[in-house]
Motif scaffolding. Sequence first.
Motif, PDB file in Angstrom:
ATOM      1  N   LYS A  25       0.985   1.458  17.758  1.00  0.00           N
ATOM      2  CA  LYS A  25       2.180   0.744  18.264  1.00  0.00           C
ATOM      3  C   LYS A  25       3.386   0.461  17.234  1.00  0.00           C
ATOM      4  O   LYS A  25       4.305  -0.320  17.637  1.00  0.00           O
ATOM      5  CB  LYS A  25       1.764  -0.280  18.971  1.00  0.00           C
ATOM      6  CG  LYS A  25       0.989  -0.158  20.563  1.00  0.00           C
ATOM      7  CD  LYS A  25       0.710  -1.287  21.242  1.00  0.00           C
ATOM      8  CE  LYS A  25      -0.112  -0.906  22.450  1.00  0.00           C
ATOM      9  NZ  LYS A  25      -0.324  -2.025  23.223  1.00  0.00           N
ATOM     10  N   HIS A  26       2.935   0.818  15.977  1.00  0.00           N
ATOM     11  CA  HIS A  26       3.857   0.474  14.853  1.00  0.00           C
ATOM     12  C   HIS A  26       3.913  -0.922  14.724  1.00  0.00           C
ATOM     13  O   HIS A  26       5.258  -1.175  13.999  1.00  0.00           O
ATOM     14  CB  HIS A  26       5.208   1.271  15.082  1.00  0.00           C
ATOM     15  CG  HIS A  26       4.992   2.701  15.375  1.00  0.00           C
ATOM     16  ND1 HIS A  26       4.379   3.583  14.274  1.00  0.00           N
ATOM     17  CD2 HIS A  26       4.943   3.576  16.476  1.00  0.00           C
ATOM     18  CE1 HIS A  26       4.383   4.917  14.521  1.00  0.00           C
ATOM     19  NE2 HIS A  26       4.639   4.960  15.857  1.00  0.00           N
ATOM     20  N   ILE A  27       2.984  -1.658  14.839  1.00  0.00           N
ATOM     21  CA  ILE A  27       3.208  -3.031  14.453  1.00  0.00           C
ATOM     22  C   ILE A  27       3.129  -3.308  13.163  1.00  0.00           C
ATOM     23  O   ILE A  27       2.593  -2.602  12.349  1.00  0.00           O
ATOM     24  CB  ILE A  27       1.977  -3.752  15.167  1.00  0.00           C
ATOM     25  CG1 ILE A  27       2.276  -3.775  16.685  1.00  0.00           C
ATOM     26  CG2 ILE A  27       1.907  -5.465  14.834  1.00  0.00           C
ATOM     27  CD1 ILE A  27       1.093  -4.363  17.433  1.00  0.00           C
ATOM     28  N   ASN A  28       3.856  -4.219  12.694  1.00  0.00           N
ATOM     29  CA  ASN A  28       4.152  -4.352  11.021  1.00  0.00           C
ATOM     30  C   ASN A  28       2.688  -4.437  10.311  1.00  0.00           C
ATOM     31  O   ASN A  28       1.820  -5.339  10.817  1.00  0.00           O
ATOM     32  CB  ASN A  28       4.925  -5.710  10.832  1.00  0.00           C
ATOM     33  CG  ASN A  28       5.299  -5.984   9.297  1.00  0.00           C
ATOM     34  OD1 ASN A  28       4.486  -6.107   8.404  1.00  0.00           O
ATOM     35  ND2 ASN A  28       6.516  -5.587   8.958  1.00  0.00           N
ATOM     36  N   PHE A  29       2.744  -3.725   9.154  1.00  0.00           N
ATOM     37  CA  PHE A  29       1.429  -3.540   8.457  1.00  0.00           C
ATOM     38  C   PHE A  29       1.135  -4.931   8.030  1.00  0.00           C
ATOM     39  O   PHE A  29      -0.197  -5.406   8.230  1.00  0.00           O
ATOM     40  CB  PHE A  29       1.985  -2.683   7.126  1.00  0.00           C
ATOM     41  CG  PHE A  29       0.543  -2.530   6.303  1.00  0.00           C
ATOM     42  CD1 PHE A  29      -0.312  -1.677   6.607  1.00  0.00           C
ATOM     43  CD2 PHE A  29       0.564  -3.335   5.216  1.00  0.00           C
ATOM     44  CE1 PHE A  29      -1.388  -1.650   5.978  1.00  0.00           C
ATOM     45  CE2 PHE A  29      -0.486  -3.105   4.228  1.00  0.00           C
ATOM     46  CZ  PHE A  29      -1.587  -2.051   4.859  1.00  0.00           C
ATOM     47  N   THR A  30       1.814  -5.911   7.742  1.00  0.00           N
ATOM     48  CA  THR A  30       1.506  -7.279   7.312  1.00  0.00           C
ATOM     49  C   THR A  30       0.951  -7.991   8.398  1.00  0.00           C
ATOM     50  O   THR A  30      -0.160  -8.664   8.152  1.00  0.00           O
ATOM     51  CB  THR A  30       2.857  -8.002   6.587  1.00  0.00           C
ATOM     52  OG1 THR A  30       3.462  -7.442   5.898  1.00  0.00           O
ATOM     53  CG2 THR A  30       2.278  -9.429   6.425  1.00  0.00           C
ATOM     54  N   TYR A  31       1.489  -8.110   9.545  1.00  0.00           N
ATOM     55  CA  TYR A  31       0.794  -8.491  10.573  1.00  0.00           C
ATOM     56  C   TYR A  31      -0.458  -8.064  10.807  1.00  0.00           C
ATOM     57  O   TYR A  31      -1.590  -8.693  11.448  1.00  0.00           O
ATOM     58  CB  TYR A  31       1.709  -8.402  11.911  1.00  0.00           C
ATOM     59  CG  TYR A  31       2.905  -9.185  11.715  1.00  0.00           C
ATOM     60  CD1 TYR A  31       3.396 -10.399  11.028  1.00  0.00           C
ATOM     61  CD2 TYR A  31       4.275  -8.696  12.235  1.00  0.00           C
ATOM     62  CE1 TYR A  31       4.182 -10.924  10.874  1.00  0.00           C
ATOM     63  CE2 TYR A  31       5.496  -9.281  12.327  1.00  0.00           C
ATOM     64  CZ  TYR A  31       5.461 -10.410  11.445  1.00  0.00           C
ATOM     65  OH  TYR A  31       6.820 -11.256  11.547  1.00  0.00           O
ATOM     66  N   ARG A  32      -0.756  -6.762  10.872  1.00  0.00           N
ATOM     67  CA  ARG A  32      -1.978  -5.956  11.104  1.00  0.00           C
ATOM     68  C   ARG A  32      -3.011  -6.366  10.007  1.00  0.00           C
ATOM     69  O   ARG A  32      -4.295  -6.789  10.301  1.00  0.00           O
ATOM     70  CB  ARG A  32      -1.901  -4.591  10.862  1.00  0.00           C
ATOM     71  CG  ARG A  32      -0.935  -3.988  12.057  1.00  0.00           C
ATOM     72  CD  ARG A  32      -1.365  -2.205  12.217  1.00  0.00           C
ATOM     73  NE  ARG A  32      -1.620  -1.592  11.115  1.00  0.00           N
ATOM     74  CZ  ARG A  32      -0.548  -0.948  10.452  1.00  0.00           C
ATOM     75  NH1 ARG A  32       0.577  -0.985  11.043  1.00  0.00           N
ATOM     76  NH2 ARG A  32      -0.932  -0.060   9.618  1.00  0.00           N
ATOM     77  N   VAL A  33      -2.610  -6.926   8.593  1.00  0.00           N
ATOM     78  CA  VAL A  33      -3.768  -7.063   7.919  1.00  0.00           C
ATOM     79  C   VAL A  33      -4.010  -8.543   8.133  1.00  0.00           C
ATOM     80  O   VAL A  33      -5.265  -8.939   8.120  1.00  0.00           O
ATOM     81  CB  VAL A  33      -3.064  -7.016   6.357  1.00  0.00           C
ATOM     82  CG1 VAL A  33      -3.816  -7.795   5.425  1.00  0.00           C
ATOM     83  CG2 VAL A  33      -2.835  -5.450   6.152  1.00  0.00           C
ATOM     84  N   LEU A  34      -3.031  -9.544   8.439  1.00  0.00           N
ATOM     85  CA  LEU A  34      -3.373 -10.803   8.672  1.00  0.00           C
ATOM     86  C   LEU A  34      -4.258 -10.949   9.979  1.00  0.00           C
ATOM     87  O   LEU A  34      -5.163 -11.594   9.999  1.00  0.00           O
ATOM     88  CB  LEU A  34      -1.704 -11.392   9.100  1.00  0.00           C
ATOM     89  CG  LEU A  34      -2.065 -12.981   9.338  1.00  0.00           C
ATOM     90  CD1 LEU A  34      -2.539 -13.813   8.252  1.00  0.00           C
ATOM     91  CD2 LEU A  34      -0.816 -13.554   9.615  1.00  0.00           C
ATOM     92  N   SER A  35      -4.018 -10.029  11.098  1.00  0.00           N
ATOM     93  CA  SER A  35      -4.774 -10.112  12.270  1.00  0.00           C
ATOM     94  C   SER A  35      -6.440  -9.786  11.708  1.00  0.00           C
ATOM     95  O   SER A  35      -7.139 -10.186  12.454  1.00  0.00           O
ATOM     96  CB  SER A  35      -4.211  -9.251  13.157  1.00  0.00           C
ATOM     97  OG  SER A  35      -2.791  -9.526  13.455  1.00  0.00           O
ATOM     98  N   ALA A  36      -6.272  -8.699  10.895  1.00  0.00           N
ATOM     99  CA  ALA A  36      -7.638  -8.303  10.585  1.00  0.00           C
ATOM    100  C   ALA A  36      -8.518  -9.441   9.594  1.00  0.00           C
ATOM    101  O   ALA A  36      -9.663  -9.649   9.752  1.00  0.00           O
ATOM    102  CB  ALA A  36      -7.478  -7.128   9.650  1.00  0.00           C
ATOM    103  N   LEU A  37      -7.884 -10.319   8.749  1.00  0.00           N
ATOM    104  CA  LEU A  37      -8.060 -11.366   7.861  1.00  0.00           C
ATOM    105  C   LEU A  37      -8.702 -12.337   9.009  1.00  0.00           C
ATOM    106  O   LEU A  37     -10.041 -12.846   8.992  1.00  0.00           O
ATOM    107  CB  LEU A  37      -6.945 -11.767   7.207  1.00  0.00           C
ATOM    108  CG  LEU A  37      -7.796 -12.822   6.255  1.00  0.00           C
ATOM    109  CD1 LEU A  37      -6.899 -12.771   4.844  1.00  0.00           C
ATOM    110  CD2 LEU A  37      -7.462 -14.141   6.543  1.00  0.00           C
ATOM    111  N   ILE A  38      -8.028 -12.855   9.864  1.00  0.00           N
ATOM    112  CA  ILE A  38      -8.528 -13.798  10.933  1.00  0.00           C
ATOM    113  C   ILE A  38      -9.522 -13.351  11.597  1.00  0.00           C
ATOM    114  O   ILE A  38     -10.452 -14.073  12.168  1.00  0.00           O
ATOM    115  CB  ILE A  38      -7.167 -14.297  11.857  1.00  0.00           C
ATOM    116  CG1 ILE A  38      -6.121 -14.653  10.865  1.00  0.00           C
ATOM    117  CG2 ILE A  38      -7.465 -15.055  12.967  1.00  0.00           C
ATOM    118  CD1 ILE A  38      -4.579 -15.115  11.534  1.00  0.00           C
ATOM    119  N   LEU A  39      -9.306 -12.172  12.438  1.00  0.00           N
ATOM    120  CA  LEU A  39     -10.399 -11.605  13.245  1.00  0.00           C
ATOM    121  C   LEU A  39     -11.894 -11.429  12.456  1.00  0.00           C
ATOM    122  O   LEU A  39     -12.914 -11.751  12.981  1.00  0.00           O
ATOM    123  CB  LEU A  39     -10.137 -10.318  13.822  1.00  0.00           C
ATOM    124  CG  LEU A  39      -9.101 -10.226  14.872  1.00  0.00           C
ATOM    125  CD1 LEU A  39      -8.602  -8.856  15.100  1.00  0.00           C
ATOM    126  CD2 LEU A  39      -9.332 -10.985  16.158  1.00  0.00           C
TER     127      LEU A  39
END
Length: 465
Positions: A25-39
Amino acid sequence: MGLYVVINIIILLLIIGVLYAMQKKHINFTYRVLSALILGLALGFVLRTIYASNMEVVNQTIVWYNVVGNGYVRLLQMLVMPLIFVSITMALINIKGDSNVGKMTIIIIAVLMITTAISALVGFLTAKGFGLDASKLESIVGDISKGASNYEGKLEQFSSRPVPQQLLDIIPTNPFAALAGMGGSPTLSVVFFAALIGSAALGLRKKKTDIFDFFYKIMQSLHDVIMKVVAFVMRLTPFGVLALMAKFMATSDLNAFAQLGQFLIASYVSIFIMLIVHSIILIIFGYNPIKYYSKSFATLAFAFSSRTSAGTLPLTVSTLKDKMGISEGVSNLSASLAVTIGQNGCAGIYPAMVIAMIAPTMGINPLEPSFLIKSIVIIAIGSFGIAGVGGGATNAALITLSALGFPVGLVAVLLGIEPLIDMGRTMLNVNDGMITAAATGKILKEVDMDKFNSNDTGTSEAEVM
């Protein structure tokens, strides 16, 4: 493989699926990394809580999670030497006009050394401010001399390699062995070899144009292929961070965290202070710190979770070049040198704090000017050649303690919380390399400030392919 392990693996795969959908969905790369860190932290906490009475399930699960987490780290480590070689060589043969590689190198090393000295001073002051000393820590975890014998071999190894020998180790007797990661300072050896090759080719540009053009095409092709591989690996960053953080939360010794919490907090206070110092340096050179950290967040997050400056190198170079507009030559040379020189966290703050803790037990005031200056100089010089991987701080501490004639047992004692502290230290190491590139780029006028000031925080080729 037990049923519970299979269920845990399926859960990881489902979360990976969610992250992959975010990528599509082309969500910002930074947000994807932050989401991965929290998850990842949440997943690790759940595993630790549910299987508190049966940690064997957790251990078996982590073995499989390591396929993703450690697999990603190994992919990045695989790229380090080829990336350094082609990047440094290409940076040199692309030099035009009066560009001065020697001047660039001197500026980079000078900035790294200055920031390392500052970080060492911060380490001393923070340790003193928190009232840390080895006797207090000894009363919590036992006799400080215990475990020291396990490190005497390492101490002898480092003591047998004085500074002149470390400088000689930079010159590779076998460049292919250095490219394979062997030798005393393989990363710096590859930088040296690439610089030699690039400089030699540059000398042929006017005298033997046809040979230079042929060599340029070969290196350009090799560079493009390597960068294509880098782009593929960078896409996997959120998945790697997810698995690494799940492992960290599920397996960390929280009892050690509680016992040595004061040292842990003091370490992170030092790291935070150095981040403020880095921000001041950015302001001095005309950069907006908020813009800088928004663009560097993903890289720093991976450095935090992976504990490897060398493994983060491809991300570091990509961020500097593609997001911040710093020239390829400055980006590659700064990031490469920062892997093994002047690491603010591992080779600056940590050795200083350890020295400050031991000194009072030997009747020495760690803030006495002559002792403080001597220690900071030793720390700065000793920072040369520290490996940019997890555990480099231990080596740095051994070098500085042995140079001062201090006992090394405290290094063994602190290993209980080493992973917890090393995450922040590694992030600081990587940030120092990026700050150095930013300062050098401004000094040499090799930075595109329009690109730096743009609102684009995640559109480099390495992240959106």
